[in-house]
Design a protein around this motif. Structure first.
Motif, PDB file in Angstrom:
ATOM      1  N   ASN A 187     -88.703  50.484  57.591  1.00  0.00           N
ATOM      2  CA  ASN A 187     -89.108  51.654  56.802  1.00  0.00           C
ATOM      3  C   ASN A 187     -87.906  52.544  56.538  1.00  0.00           C
ATOM      4  OD1 ASN A 187     -89.084  53.932  58.999  1.00  0.00           O
ATOM      5  ND2 ASN A 187     -90.113  52.183  59.959  1.00  0.00           N
ATOM      6  N   ASN A 188     -88.134  53.663  55.883  1.00  0.00           N
ATOM      7  CA  ASN A 188     -87.044  54.575  55.525  1.00  0.00           C
ATOM      8  C   ASN A 188     -86.776  55.639  56.576  1.00  0.00           C
ATOM      9  OD1 ASN A 188     -86.439  53.388  53.020  1.00  0.00           O
ATOM     10  ND2 ASN A 188     -88.085  54.517  52.001  1.00  0.00           N
ATOM     11  N   TYR A 189     -87.513  55.627  57.682  1.00  0.00           N
ATOM     12  CA  TYR A 189     -87.410  56.688  58.667  1.00  0.00           C
ATOM     13  C   TYR A 189     -86.745  56.223  59.960  1.00  0.00           C
ATOM     14  CZ  TYR A 189     -91.060  58.287  55.475  1.00  0.00           C
ATOM     15  OH  TYR A 189     -91.769  58.618  54.355  1.00  0.00           O
ATOM     16  N   VAL A 190     -87.196  55.076  60.465  1.00  0.00           N
ATOM     17  CA  VAL A 190     -86.656  54.518  61.709  1.00  0.00           C
ATOM     18  C   VAL A 190     -86.146  53.128  61.383  1.00  0.00           C
ATOM     19  CG1 VAL A 190     -87.146  53.881  64.096  1.00  0.00           C
ATOM     20  CG2 VAL A 190     -88.373  55.798  63.047  1.00  0.00           C
ATOM     21  N   LYS A 191     -84.825  52.956  61.389  1.00  0.00           N
ATOM     22  CA  LYS A 191     -84.282  51.653  61.036  1.00  0.00           C
ATOM     23  C   LYS A 191     -82.936  51.448  61.716  1.00  0.00           C
ATOM     24  CE  LYS A 191     -82.591  53.438  56.587  1.00  0.00           C
ATOM     25  NZ  LYS A 191     -82.663  53.256  55.119  1.00  0.00           N
ATOM     26  N   PRO A 192     -82.510  50.197  61.864  1.00  0.00           N
ATOM     27  CA  PRO A 192     -81.234  49.926  62.533  1.00  0.00           C
ATOM     28  C   PRO A 192     -80.058  50.403  61.689  1.00  0.00           C
ATOM     29  CG  PRO A 192     -82.165  47.910  61.628  1.00  0.00           C
ATOM     30  CD  PRO A 192     -83.214  48.966  61.463  1.00  0.00           C
ATOM     31  N   GLY A 193     -78.913  50.536  62.335  1.00  0.00           N
ATOM     32  CA  GLY A 193     -77.720  51.012  61.639  1.00  0.00           C
ATOM     33  C   GLY A 193     -77.006  49.961  60.818  1.00  0.00           C
ATOM     34  N   ILE A 194     -77.527  48.741  60.796  1.00  0.00           N
ATOM     35  CA  ILE A 194     -76.937  47.671  59.997  1.00  0.00           C
ATOM     36  C   ILE A 194     -77.988  47.153  59.004  1.00  0.00           C
ATOM     37  CG2 ILE A 194     -75.216  46.953  61.697  1.00  0.00           C
ATOM     38  CD1 ILE A 194     -78.328  44.878  61.312  1.00  0.00           C
ATOM     39  N   VAL A 195     -77.527  46.454  57.981  1.00  0.00           N
ATOM     40  CA  VAL A 195     -78.445  45.843  57.023  1.00  0.00           C
ATOM     41  C   VAL A 195     -78.877  44.496  57.589  1.00  0.00           C
ATOM     42  CG1 VAL A 195     -78.745  44.933  54.682  1.00  0.00           C
ATOM     43  CG2 VAL A 195     -77.364  46.998  55.069  1.00  0.00           C
ATOM     44  N   PRO A 196     -80.143  44.327  57.897  1.00  0.00           N
ATOM     45  CA  PRO A 196     -80.592  43.054  58.469  1.00  0.00           C
ATOM     46  C   PRO A 196     -80.656  41.948  57.414  1.00  0.00           C
ATOM     47  CG  PRO A 196     -82.445  44.532  58.174  1.00  0.00           C
ATOM     48  CD  PRO A 196     -81.228  45.304  57.777  1.00  0.00           C
ATOM     49  N   ASP A 197     -80.766  40.723  57.882  1.00  0.00           N
ATOM     50  CA  ASP A 197     -80.941  39.591  56.979  1.00  0.00           C
ATOM     51  C   ASP A 197     -82.396  39.445  56.539  1.00  0.00           C
ATOM     52  OD1 ASP A 197     -78.180  38.318  57.208  1.00  0.00           O
ATOM     53  OD2 ASP A 197     -78.803  38.398  59.304  1.00  0.00           O
ATOM     54  N   ILE A 198     -83.316  39.771  57.467  1.00  0.00           N
ATOM     55  CA  ILE A 198     -84.754  39.611  57.225  1.00  0.00           C
ATOM     56  C   ILE A 198     -85.450  40.893  57.648  1.00  0.00           C
ATOM     57  CG2 ILE A 198     -86.836  38.275  57.801  1.00  0.00           C
ATOM     58  CD1 ILE A 198     -84.958  35.986  58.676  1.00  0.00           C
ATOM     59  N   ILE A 199     -86.414  41.337  56.845  1.00  0.00           N
ATOM     60  CA  ILE A 199     -87.260  42.448  57.275  1.00  0.00           C
ATOM     61  C   ILE A 199     -88.725  42.045  57.116  1.00  0.00           C
ATOM     62  CG2 ILE A 199     -85.575  44.234  56.741  1.00  0.00           C
ATOM     63  CD1 ILE A 199     -87.247  44.895  54.220  1.00  0.00           C
ATOM     64  N   THR A 200     -89.559  42.566  58.023  1.00  0.00           N
ATOM     65  CA  THR A 200     -91.003  42.424  57.892  1.00  0.00           C
ATOM     66  C   THR A 200     -91.592  43.822  57.756  1.00  0.00           C
ATOM     67  OG1 THR A 200     -91.384  42.475  60.283  1.00  0.00           O
ATOM     68  CG2 THR A 200     -91.009  40.316  59.257  1.00  0.00           C
ATOM     69  N   MET A 201     -92.721  43.935  57.037  1.00  0.00           N
ATOM     70  CA  MET A 201     -93.333  45.245  56.800  1.00  0.00           C
ATOM     71  C   MET A 201     -94.847  45.122  56.831  1.00  0.00           C
ATOM     72  SD  MET A 201     -90.908  46.908  53.812  1.00  0.00           S
ATOM     73  CE  MET A 201     -91.220  45.637  52.577  1.00  0.00           C
ATOM     74  N   ASN A 202     -95.500  46.257  57.125  1.00  0.00           N
ATOM     75  CA  ASN A 202     -96.957  46.336  57.099  1.00  0.00           C
ATOM     76  C   ASN A 202     -97.400  47.585  56.351  1.00  0.00           C
ATOM     77  OD1 ASN A 202     -98.263  44.018  58.413  1.00  0.00           O
ATOM     78  ND2 ASN A 202     -96.965  44.587  60.148  1.00  0.00           N
ATOM     79  N   HIS A 203     -98.679  47.644  55.976  1.00  0.00           N
ATOM     80  CA  HIS A 203     -99.116  48.577  54.944  1.00  0.00           C
ATOM     81  C   HIS A 203     -99.862  49.793  55.459  1.00  0.00           C
ATOM     82  CE1 HIS A 203    -101.127  49.219  50.767  1.00  0.00           C
ATOM     83  NE2 HIS A 203     -99.886  49.662  50.749  1.00  0.00           N
ATOM     84  N   ALA A 204    -100.068  49.938  56.772  1.00  0.00           N
ATOM     85  CA  ALA A 204    -100.930  51.009  57.264  1.00  0.00           C
ATOM     86  C   ALA A 204    -100.403  52.400  56.899  1.00  0.00           C
ATOM     87  CB  ALA A 204    -101.094  50.887  58.777  1.00  0.00           C
ATOM     88  N   HIS A 205     -99.113  52.637  57.144  1.00  0.00           N
ATOM     89  CA  HIS A 205     -98.506  53.937  56.866  1.00  0.00           C
ATOM     90  C   HIS A 205     -97.083  53.708  56.364  1.00  0.00           C
ATOM     91  CE1 HIS A 205    -101.843  55.664  59.107  1.00  0.00           C
ATOM     92  NE2 HIS A 205    -101.536  54.878  60.126  1.00  0.00           N
ATOM     93  N   SER A 206     -96.502  54.760  55.790  1.00  0.00           N
ATOM     94  CA  SER A 206     -95.147  54.630  55.238  1.00  0.00           C
ATOM     95  C   SER A 206     -94.095  54.460  56.323  1.00  0.00           C
ATOM     96  CB  SER A 206     -94.812  55.852  54.380  1.00  0.00           C
ATOM     97  OG  SER A 206     -94.860  57.044  55.154  1.00  0.00           O
ATOM     98  N   THR A 207     -94.453  54.678  57.595  1.00  0.00           N
ATOM     99  CA  THR A 207     -93.506  54.414  58.683  1.00  0.00           C
ATOM    100  C   THR A 207     -93.471  52.939  59.063  1.00  0.00           C
ATOM    101  OG1 THR A 207     -95.261  55.057  60.215  1.00  0.00           O
ATOM    102  CG2 THR A 207     -93.603  56.721  59.694  1.00  0.00           C
ATOM    103  N   HIS A 208     -94.167  52.102  58.287  1.00  0.00           N
ATOM    104  CA  HIS A 208     -94.193  50.663  58.561  1.00  0.00           C
ATOM    105  C   HIS A 208     -93.721  49.835  57.361  1.00  0.00           C
ATOM    106  CE1 HIS A 208     -96.395  50.988  62.433  1.00  0.00           C
ATOM    107  NE2 HIS A 208     -96.779  52.125  61.882  1.00  0.00           N
ATOM    108  N   TYR A 209     -93.298  50.504  56.299  1.00  0.00           N
ATOM    109  CA  TYR A 209     -92.817  49.756  55.128  1.00  0.00           C
ATOM    110  C   TYR A 209     -91.988  50.672  54.233  1.00  0.00           C
ATOM    111  CZ  TYR A 209     -96.326  52.019  52.086  1.00  0.00           C
ATOM    112  OH  TYR A 209     -97.061  52.928  51.369  1.00  0.00           O
ATOM    113  N   THR A 210     -91.313  50.067  53.281  1.00  0.00           N
ATOM    114  CA  THR A 210     -90.620  50.805  52.232  1.00  0.00           C
ATOM    115  C   THR A 210     -90.767  50.037  50.926  1.00  0.00           C
ATOM    116  OG1 THR A 210     -88.490  51.652  51.444  1.00  0.00           O
ATOM    117  CG2 THR A 210     -88.418  49.687  52.814  1.00  0.00           C
ATOM    118  N   ASP A 211     -90.857  50.768  49.836  1.00  0.00           N
ATOM    119  CA  ASP A 211     -90.893  50.136  48.513  1.00  0.00           C
ATOM    120  C   ASP A 211     -89.492  49.950  47.947  1.00  0.00           C
ATOM    121  OD1 ASP A 211     -93.674  49.863  48.311  1.00  0.00           O
ATOM    122  OD2 ASP A 211     -93.904  51.958  47.689  1.00  0.00           O
TER     123      ASP A 211
END
Length: 275
Positions: free
Chosen positions: A87-111
């Motif tokens: 998501n856009n709020y809590v994320k690692p300091g590097i760009v990962p190769d793969i990300i997974t996301m879920n739709h419940a709240h914006s703290t679980h995904y990014t558009d």
């Protein structure tokens, strides 16, 4: 001399027969094939020259780092990096190769994921149809099992959440995402036996505590790592409940290196500090 030749001939014949018997023996299945079907890392590893190794991890190790909320950074022996519930709020300091996301709240995904991310796996579809990923990238396999979520108006979003299963270094890790209900037998069968489970333990926004304990007991993972707990009070409420079933330990750092050999012999809860 004839006796020596006869003895040597007999030994050669015996060794040849033994070799044929070994060649005809059926290959043994890796243990993880039974627990986590189709495991990529269970295949015979390719030889990689020491100068080309991308990670300090051994071939049977992976690294888990708790970033916070529902986000973990997973690293494979070939240095594939995965961020869960990105998501856009809590994320690692590097760009990962793969990300997974879920739709419940914006703290679980990014558009708007970083364009440098190679695999963007959204755990839902906008048309409400079921997601079922099965992706391979280098030495990592990612699968998903869809579940439903409650909406704010009390209705259900079909398949709005996905449980992502990561197969890395002969280990199988399940991230339950924003799980809102206990699992059916079919969902448990689709997930398969796992070694590590990341469990949301807030007890309100996701599944209630008794329901979460039921899920954990059904999954039978040797290592349970809590997430999505917001505060020390909420975390302790969960830990007080599960101490009836599992020992609880606290890790000093947000990261740990894990291998099949280092898994606990009996299930336990391990708390990683995170923000």
């Amino acid at each position: 001399m004839r006796n020596i030749i006869s003895i040597l001939t007999g030994i050669s014949a015996f060794l040849a027969l033994a070799g044929q018997g070994q060649a005809q023996s059926p290959p043994q299945k890796p243990e993880m094939n039974r627990n986590c079907p189709g495991l990529v890392a269970a295949d015979t590893p390719r030889v990689i020259p020491a100068a080309l190794r991308l990670s300090a991890l051994a071939a049977d190790q992976m690294r888990i780092t708790y970033i916070g909320h529902a986000t973990f950074l997973l690293e494979s022996p070939q240095l594939v990096r995965i961020a869960t519930d990105y998501n856009n709020y809590v994320k690692p300091g590097i760009v990962p190769d793969i990300i997974t996301m879920n739709h419940a709240h914006s703290t679980h995904y990014t558009d708007n994921p970083d364009p440098g991310i190679k695999l963007v796996l959204r755990g839902w579809r906008d048309d409400g149809s079921q997601v079922a990923y099965d992706e391979t990238f280098k030495d990592v396999r990612v699968r998903s099992v869809a579940t439903n979520i409650r909406k704010f108006d009390g209705t259900t979003e079909q398949y709005g959440n996905s449980i992502f299963i990561f197969e890395i270094a002969n280990l199988c890790i399940a991230h339950l995402g924003h799980l809102h209900h206990t699992l059916t037998q079919q969902q448990l069968d689709d997930i398969g036996r796992v070694d590590v489970v990341f469990a949301p333990v807030d007890g309100s926004f996701t599944l209630d505590l008794e329901g979460m304990v039921e899920v954990l007991q059904a999954l039978k993972a040797p290592l349970i790592i809590p997430m999505h707990y917001f505060s020390s009070y909420t975390l302790e409420r969960f830990l007080s409940r599960v101490r009836e079933q599992y020992p609880v330990e606290f890790n000093d750092t947000p990261s740990l290196v894990l291998s099949k050999a280092s898994l606990p012999t009996a299930p336990k809860v391990l708390v990683l500090p995170g923000r």
